[in-house]
Motif scaffolding. Structure first.
Motif, PDB file in Angstrom:
ATOM      1  N   ARG A  34      13.944  49.781  21.548  1.00  0.00           N
ATOM      2  CA  ARG A  34      15.304  49.784  21.009  1.00  0.00           C
ATOM      3  C   ARG A  34      15.779  51.186  20.628  1.00  0.00           C
ATOM      4  NH1 ARG A  34      15.366  47.256  16.181  1.00  0.00           N
ATOM      5  NH2 ARG A  34      17.635  47.305  16.220  1.00  0.00           N
ATOM      6  N   ALA A  35      15.093  52.195  21.135  1.00  0.00           N
ATOM      7  CA  ALA A  35      15.528  53.571  20.895  1.00  0.00           C
ATOM      8  C   ALA A  35      16.686  53.898  21.836  1.00  0.00           C
ATOM      9  CB  ALA A  35      14.373  54.539  21.121  1.00  0.00           C
ATOM     10  N   VAL A  36      17.659  54.642  21.310  1.00  0.00           N
ATOM     11  CA  VAL A  36      18.877  54.970  22.057  1.00  0.00           C
ATOM     12  C   VAL A  36      18.901  56.466  22.308  1.00  0.00           C
ATOM     13  CG1 VAL A  36      21.400  54.856  22.079  1.00  0.00           C
ATOM     14  CG2 VAL A  36      20.071  53.041  20.990  1.00  0.00           C
ATOM     15  N   THR A  37      19.176  56.851  23.560  1.00  0.00           N
ATOM     16  CA  THR A  37      19.323  58.262  23.919  1.00  0.00           C
ATOM     17  C   THR A  37      20.806  58.591  23.995  1.00  0.00           C
ATOM     18  OG1 THR A  37      17.279  58.176  25.186  1.00  0.00           O
ATOM     19  CG2 THR A  37      18.742  60.037  25.601  1.00  0.00           C
ATOM     20  N   LEU A  70      24.482  64.818  24.004  1.00  0.00           N
ATOM     21  CA  LEU A  70      25.342  65.615  23.127  1.00  0.00           C
ATOM     22  C   LEU A  70      26.101  66.709  23.870  1.00  0.00           C
ATOM     23  CD1 LEU A  70      22.919  66.043  20.086  1.00  0.00           C
ATOM     24  CD2 LEU A  70      24.654  64.283  20.461  1.00  0.00           C
ATOM     25  N   GLY A  71      26.028  66.746  25.182  1.00  0.00           N
ATOM     26  CA  GLY A  71      26.731  67.753  25.971  1.00  0.00           C
ATOM     27  C   GLY A  71      25.776  68.690  26.665  1.00  0.00           C
ATOM     28  N   LYS A  72      24.782  69.186  25.965  1.00  0.00           N
ATOM     29  CA  LYS A  72      23.791  70.086  26.556  1.00  0.00           C
ATOM     30  C   LYS A  72      22.371  69.525  26.488  1.00  0.00           C
ATOM     31  CE  LYS A  72      26.306  74.342  25.477  1.00  0.00           C
ATOM     32  NZ  LYS A  72      26.250  75.653  24.785  1.00  0.00           N
ATOM     33  N   ILE A  73      22.177  68.590  25.624  1.00  0.00           N
ATOM     34  CA  ILE A  73      20.835  68.070  25.390  1.00  0.00           C
ATOM     35  C   ILE A  73      20.941  66.616  24.981  1.00  0.00           C
ATOM     36  CG2 ILE A  73      20.784  68.721  22.956  1.00  0.00           C
ATOM     37  CD1 ILE A  73      17.853  69.430  23.266  1.00  0.00           C
ATOM     38  N   GLY A  74      19.904  65.866  25.239  1.00  0.00           N
ATOM     39  CA  GLY A  74      19.856  64.476  24.830  1.00  0.00           C
ATOM     40  C   GLY A  74      19.199  64.324  23.473  1.00  0.00           C
ATOM     41  N   ALA A  75      19.802  63.530  22.608  1.00  0.00           N
ATOM     42  CA  ALA A  75      19.286  63.292  21.259  1.00  0.00           C
ATOM     43  C   ALA A  75      18.735  61.882  21.175  1.00  0.00           C
ATOM     44  CB  ALA A  75      20.376  63.496  20.219  1.00  0.00           C
ATOM     45  N   LEU A  76      17.805  61.678  20.238  1.00  0.00           N
ATOM     46  CA  LEU A  76      17.146  60.390  20.063  1.00  0.00           C
ATOM     47  C   LEU A  76      17.682  59.719  18.798  1.00  0.00           C
ATOM     48  CD1 LEU A  76      14.921  58.372  20.906  1.00  0.00           C
ATOM     49  CD2 LEU A  76      13.361  59.667  19.443  1.00  0.00           C
ATOM     50  N   VAL A 130      19.443  53.003  26.699  1.00  0.00           N
ATOM     51  CA  VAL A 130      18.965  52.111  25.634  1.00  0.00           C
ATOM     52  C   VAL A 130      17.653  51.514  26.103  1.00  0.00           C
ATOM     53  CG1 VAL A 130      19.430  50.108  24.201  1.00  0.00           C
ATOM     54  CG2 VAL A 130      21.310  51.606  24.866  1.00  0.00           C
ATOM     55  N   ASP A 131      16.581  51.789  25.383  1.00  0.00           N
ATOM     56  CA  ASP A 131      15.263  51.270  25.742  1.00  0.00           C
ATOM     57  C   ASP A 131      15.149  49.837  25.221  1.00  0.00           C
ATOM     58  OD1 ASP A 131      12.669  50.785  26.359  1.00  0.00           O
ATOM     59  OD2 ASP A 131      11.851  52.577  25.399  1.00  0.00           O
ATOM     60  N   PRO A 132      14.991  48.834  26.101  1.00  0.00           N
ATOM     61  CA  PRO A 132      14.941  47.439  25.629  1.00  0.00           C
ATOM     62  C   PRO A 132      13.684  47.129  24.821  1.00  0.00           C
ATOM     63  CG  PRO A 132      14.479  47.545  27.982  1.00  0.00           C
ATOM     64  CD  PRO A 132      14.890  48.918  27.575  1.00  0.00           C
ATOM     65  N   ARG A 167      25.673  47.109  18.172  1.00  0.00           N
ATOM     66  CA  ARG A 167      25.103  46.900  19.493  1.00  0.00           C
ATOM     67  C   ARG A 167      25.617  48.036  20.383  1.00  0.00           C
ATOM     68  NH1 ARG A 167      22.622  44.435  16.704  1.00  0.00           N
ATOM     69  NH2 ARG A 167      22.087  42.214  16.691  1.00  0.00           N
ATOM     70  N   TYR A 168      24.697  48.752  21.004  1.00  0.00           N
ATOM     71  CA  TYR A 168      25.058  49.950  21.760  1.00  0.00           C
ATOM     72  C   TYR A 168      25.082  49.613  23.250  1.00  0.00           C
ATOM     73  CZ  TYR A 168      23.689  51.969  17.293  1.00  0.00           C
ATOM     74  OH  TYR A 168      23.576  52.249  15.958  1.00  0.00           O
ATOM     75  N   ARG A 169      26.031  50.219  23.973  1.00  0.00           N
ATOM     76  CA  ARG A 169      26.188  49.993  25.408  1.00  0.00           C
ATOM     77  C   ARG A 169      26.305  51.347  26.105  1.00  0.00           C
ATOM     78  NH1 ARG A 169      30.951  48.804  22.831  1.00  0.00           N
ATOM     79  NH2 ARG A 169      32.808  49.952  23.558  1.00  0.00           N
ATOM     80  N   PHE A 170      26.115  51.329  27.384  1.00  0.00           N
ATOM     81  CA  PHE A 170      26.108  52.560  28.177  1.00  0.00           C
ATOM     82  C   PHE A 170      27.504  53.207  28.153  1.00  0.00           C
ATOM     83  CE2 PHE A 170      26.446  54.780  32.303  1.00  0.00           C
ATOM     84  CZ  PHE A 170      25.411  55.696  32.121  1.00  0.00           C
ATOM     85  N   ASN A 171      27.530  54.554  27.999  1.00  0.00           N
ATOM     86  CA  ASN A 171      28.742  55.373  27.958  1.00  0.00           C
ATOM     87  C   ASN A 171      29.597  55.115  26.718  1.00  0.00           C
ATOM     88  OD1 ASN A 171      28.300  56.937  30.233  1.00  0.00           O
ATOM     89  ND2 ASN A 171      29.370  55.518  31.613  1.00  0.00           N
ATOM     90  N   GLN A 172      29.042  54.494  25.692  1.00  0.00           N
ATOM     91  CA  GLN A 172      29.784  54.296  24.459  1.00  0.00           C
ATOM     92  C   GLN A 172      29.806  55.605  23.668  1.00  0.00           C
ATOM     93  OE1 GLN A 172      28.062  51.343  21.908  1.00  0.00           O
ATOM     94  NE2 GLN A 172      29.585  51.622  20.264  1.00  0.00           N
TER      95      GLN A 172
END
Length: 573
Positions: free
Chosen positions: A150-153, A156-162, A145-147, A173-178
């Motif tokens: 506020r963009a969240v990465t 998805l298993g093989k690739i990271g989505a934005l 989570v970019d403070p 509110r998003y948290r790590f490993n949610q």
């Protein structure tokens, strides 16, 4: 038993998710690059690789020509026939050029090429996989989570989505490993690989969640017609059954709301209203305003506006918090909705009825006026026709006796021996003296007509009396003209003034700011002369800007004023 090369090839393919053909092609391209690094780079080289044992061989290809311009890629026909007699011009000969070993630099080059080719193949595979999944729901895990932005990465298993801020739910509110379910919105190909953009606020996410939770929606028994959503707050879904006997709203809600509750939990408490779709616009608009009950719906097709009447106690419920319920209903139906209470609707209906009555009365008056105008026009036309008929009868009755009188007249023919009087021919002189001046002459000489000369000639001609004897009949015209001319010469003629003839008097040439000399009297001239002599005797030097110049300026203004008065016709000057 598999060789080490085969085992390593299988492991790379499983880890990268690539096929063996793709990896082998990458190795062959890397071997060609390594060979050209150590040996001649201009040759046409190919690699033959055994996928089981890993043995490889290098071959060079040359074209057969009459005269070789490039020795690395061409060979003459004479040299080729020494190696292979049956070759012809245009064929290619293959030579094995396998070296014993590559150098360190060539081996490093081959390694880099293999890794680069494998990465490119992996990116292409990922792009093909996720580009075909646009519009689907995928499970992912929050990775970063970019403070600042506020963009969240999301991984998805093989690739990271934005997950950009514009596609996030405001209340989340998003948290790590949610763990989240996201909607694949777009897949783009970039130089660093495919870029997957996902969304949590798109209405397609709600549609896919309904398909996952409601079997009737998934198999097509219940169809979703429209969705209106304000992410994180409230949504409305219009459904219809494609088979008779199926309740579309009940199927989506489930027993005691179990199905819809799962979707609400996935969307973090977002409220969802499921309404029945109807082909009748009024019924559909009334259903879209639920939980409020509409008592009357009036549609205006020209402006695509719906006026909905609700009970007075449900007016705020129909409008919703900050107009949210009415806004969602308008998005769902595609109509502009105007909500009124029953009291306001009744008053508006009365006013509308009064306006319609006034309009009907005006239309009746207009129709009556048009009918009266048509009647008056018909009467006028009839009277005009009758008058024309009477005039025709009068003309006919008058013309009949005149025709009888003309027929009754006798025609007297001359008898031989009788004297027939011929009509007298009027001479030109008589025409000039007796009658008025012809229009042609008046046009050619308008000045004589204006000054009264023509009147003098006529008056003189009237006073001239000529007595003719028996032998002077032929000379009458000449004598008459000569006597008239003699009388005009002896007669005193008063010449009219310039004012009477309209001819302007000759005036002096005027220059703006200068007073003509003719306007000064003798006293003014003498006074000017004395002032000039007095100035010479005093011997005073006159500088530019002193009193005499001011006097001249005043006089110049006076002269300018007098000049305007003169043009205006003032007779004092």
């Amino acid at each position: 038993m598999k060789s080490e090369f085969d085992l390593a090839l299988t492991q790379v393919c499983n880890e990268r998710g690539l096929s063996k053909e793709v990896v082998l092609e990458a190795i062959e391209i890397a071997m060609v690059s390594a060979y050209k690094r150590d040996f001649e780079s201009g040759q046409d080289i190919s690699i033959n690789l055994d996928p089981k044992s890993g043995q490889w061989r290098v071959y060079a290809h040359k074209e057969i020509v009459e005269e070789a311009l490039d020795e690395l890629q061409q060979m003459t026909i004479e040299e080729a026939q020494k190696l292979k007699p049956e070759v012809q011009i245009g064929d290619k000969l293959t030579f094995e050029l396998t070296p014993r070993n590559f150098g360190r630099i060539a081996a490093q080059t081959a390694k880099q090429v293999i890794l680069q080719r494998i990465r490119e193949a992996e990116r292409d595979t990922l792009y093909d996989e996720y580009s075909g999944r646009e519009g689907e729901v995928i499970n992912g895990t929050v990775q970063n989570v970019d403070p600042r932005s506020r963009a969240v990465t999301i991984y998805l298993g093989k690739i990271g989505a934005l997950l950009p801020p514009s596609e996030q739910i405001r209340t989340e509110r998003y948290r790590f490993n949610q763990r989240l379910r996201v909607y694949v919105l777009q897949v783009e190909k970039t130089s660093r690989g495919p870029q997957v953009i996902v969304s949590r606020a798109h209405k397609g996410l709600l549609r896919r969640l309904l398909e996952l939770e409601v079997p009737e929606v998934f198999n097509g028994t219940v169809e979703i017609k429209a969705i209106a959503r304000e992410a994180g707050s409230r949504s409305k879904v219009a459904v219809v059954a494609t088979k008779p006997g199926v309740d579309p709203v009940g199927s989506c809600v489930g027993m005691r709301g179990v199905r819809i509750q799962h979707i609400v939990n996935e969307l973090n408490g977002e409220k969802i209203d499921v309404v029945a779709w109807s082909p009748d616009e009024a019924t559909f608009i009334a259903s879209a305003l639920s939980p409020a009950t509409a008592t009357e719906v009036m549609l205006r097709e020209e402006t695509r506006t719906a006026v909905v009447a609700v009970p007075d106690r449900q007016l705020s419920l129909a409008i919703g918090k900050e107009g949210q319920n009415a806004r969602l209903a308008a998005k769902l139906t595609g109509w502009r909705i105007d909500i009124k209470s029953e009291t306001e609707a009744a008053a508006a209906a009365e006013q509308r009825a009064a306006e319609e009555a006034v309009a009907a009365a005006l239309a009746e008056e207009k129709a009556a006026a048009q009918a009266a105008a048509k009647a008056l026009l018909a009467e006028a036309e009839a009277a005009l026709a009758e008058e024309e008929a009477q005039e025709a009868l009068v003309k006919g009755a008058t013309a009949q006796p005149i025709a009888e009188d003309v027929a009754a007249e006798t025609i007297v023919e001359p008898v031989e021996g009788d004297v027939v009087e011929e009509p007298a021919v009027e001479t030109e002189a008589e025409k000039v003296l007796e009658g008025p001046v012809p229009e042609v002459l008046a046009e050619e000489a308008p000045e004589a007509e204006e000054t009264g000369v023509s009147e003098i000639a006529v008056s003189v001609a009237e006073d001239v009396v000529v007595e003719l004897s028996d032998g002077q009949e032929d000379q009458g015209e000449v004598l008459l003209v000569e006597d008239a001319a003699h009388a005009i010469e002896e007669m005193p003629v008063e010449i009219p003034s310039a004012t009477e003839t309209g001819v302007a008097e000759k005036r002096p040439v005027l220059v703006p700011g200068v007073r003509p000399k003719e306007w000064y009297s003798e006293e003014d001239l003498e006074k000017e002369k004395q002032e000039g002599l007095r100035g010479k005797k005093g011997g005073k030097k006159v500088r530019k800007g002193d009193e005499p110049q001011v006097r001249d300026q005043k006089r110049s203004r006076t002269g300018r004023r007098d000049w305007r008065d003169y043009l205006d016709g003032d007779e004092e000057y």
